[in-house]
Design an enzyme around this catalytic site. Structure first.
Site, PDB file in Angstrom:
ATOM      1  N   TYR A  44      -5.040  -4.192   0.218  1.00 53.80           N
ATOM      2  CA  TYR A  44      -5.394  -3.087  -0.670  1.00 53.80           C
ATOM      3  C   TYR A  44      -4.580  -3.088  -1.965  1.00 53.80           C
ATOM      4  O   TYR A  44      -4.920  -2.365  -2.899  1.00 53.80           O
ATOM      5  CB  TYR A  44      -5.177  -1.738   0.023  1.00 53.80           C
ATOM      6  CG  TYR A  44      -5.953  -1.513   1.284  1.00 53.80           C
ATOM      7  CD1 TYR A  44      -6.976  -2.370   1.700  1.00 53.80           C
ATOM      8  CD2 TYR A  44      -5.656  -0.423   2.104  1.00 53.80           C
ATOM      9  CE1 TYR A  44      -7.670  -2.143   2.880  1.00 53.80           C
ATOM     10  CE2 TYR A  44      -6.351  -0.188   3.278  1.00 53.80           C
ATOM     11  CZ  TYR A  44      -7.352  -1.063   3.666  1.00 53.80           C
ATOM     12  OH  TYR A  44      -8.027  -0.831   4.831  1.00 53.80           O
ATOM     13  N   HIS A  88      -5.479  -7.784  10.323  1.00 53.00           N
ATOM     14  CA  HIS A  88      -6.582  -7.150   9.601  1.00 53.00           C
ATOM     15  C   HIS A  88      -7.952  -7.664  10.066  1.00 53.00           C
ATOM     16  O   HIS A  88      -8.890  -6.887  10.257  1.00 53.00           O
ATOM     17  CB  HIS A  88      -6.419  -7.372   8.094  1.00 53.00           C
ATOM     18  CG  HIS A  88      -7.101  -6.349   7.248  1.00 53.00           C
ATOM     19  ND1 HIS A  88      -6.668  -6.023   5.984  1.00 53.00           N
ATOM     20  CD2 HIS A  88      -8.185  -5.574   7.476  1.00 53.00           C
ATOM     21  CE1 HIS A  88      -7.461  -5.084   5.477  1.00 53.00           C
ATOM     22  NE2 HIS A  88      -8.398  -4.802   6.365  1.00 53.00           N
TER      23      HIS A  88
END
Length: 268
Positions: free
Chosen positions: A46, A104
């Protein structure tokens, strides 16, 4: 308000921060914590870990009261890369440890036999309080468990009334793995579902709040992204909504499989 929790004591509502960067991310995190949130989710991918860490630092909430989660991107999952990548995330967050460290995606350099032992090293050193995975199928969770001495406490996946993940939720419940839902309001699509609108009207609530309440009552933690104080507050107030059995059944019966996040490297 007491903070409702799901499996493994995870706060049932957290703040998602995908595509929220810079000062806005810092302010969103600070606002959420001071409203009562105790679960903040970010990821190396992010590119906002520093801003998120600044929001945690700027709030009046003691660090030990907050579940902070981040994720390692699939390029950093080889055995030799996990530890330095995790330490880099900690540096950006400005924290000595994180409460949850996720894989992730089971993609790229991920190999359960290498990645999970490296995560265990971080766990043993106290840099990571809990090991977790994201976007894993039940079979992949089982394989990861086989290679991890540390318990896998959560699997973060897309989950909402339009993608209910029944099989995955059942497996995770049987293994004491919490399910954490990203995109829990289907990127706003829940507002256009008549059944959800009916339940929302019955309770003088929004479809978003109904969706978040359904997840909570199905023992799924939700991490909706929100940037404005109004949206952060409205999501928080969803915890005051209790759906009855008829409401839950109406939502459970939605026969939709609308997956929104489906990259080419996904395992399904």
């Amino acid at each position: 308000m007491d903070v409702p929790t799901v499996a493994n004591g995870l706060p049932a509502l957290g703040l998602g921060t995908y595509k929220n960067k810079g000062e806005q991310a810092t302010e969103s995190v600070k606002t959420a914590l001071e409203l009562g949130y105790r679960h903040i989710d970010t990821a190396a991918y992010y590119e906002n870990e520093s801003a998120v860490g600044a929001g945690i630092e700027a709030s009046s909430v003691p660090r030990e009261e907050v579940v902070v989660a981040t994720k390692l991107w699939y390029d950093d999952l080889a055995g030799d890369d996990v530890v330095p990548a995790a330490k880099a995330s900690l540096d950006r967050l400005g924290l000595d440890s994180v409460d949850l460290l996720y894989v992730h995606w089971p993609a790229g350099s991920y190999e359960a036999s290498e990645t999970m032992p490296a995560l265990n090293e971080l766990y043993d050193e106290g840099l990571v309080e809990n090991v977790a995975v994201s976007n894993f199928t039940p079979e992949q969770v089982a394989t990861a468990q086989d290679h991890s001495a540390a318990p896998i406490v959560a699997n973060q996946v897309e989950c909402h009334p339009l993608l209910q993940q029944d099989e995955l939720r059942d497996y995770c419940e049987s293994e004491d793995v919490a399910v954490v839902a990203y995109a829990p309001i289907a990127r706003g699509k829940v507002a256009d579902v008549p059944e959800l609108s009916d339940v929302a009207q019955k309770h003088d609530a929004s479809e978003v709040q109904v969706s978040l309440a359904w997840l909570r009552q199905r023992d799924v933690a939700a991490i909706p992204k929100a940037t404005s104080e109004a949206h952060i507050r409205a999501n928080w107030e969803s915890q005051q909504l209790t759906l009855d059995d008829a409401d839950l059944a109406k939502i459970d019966e939605l026969d939709r499989e609308e997956r929104l996040i489906d990259p080419g490297f996904a395992p399904w």
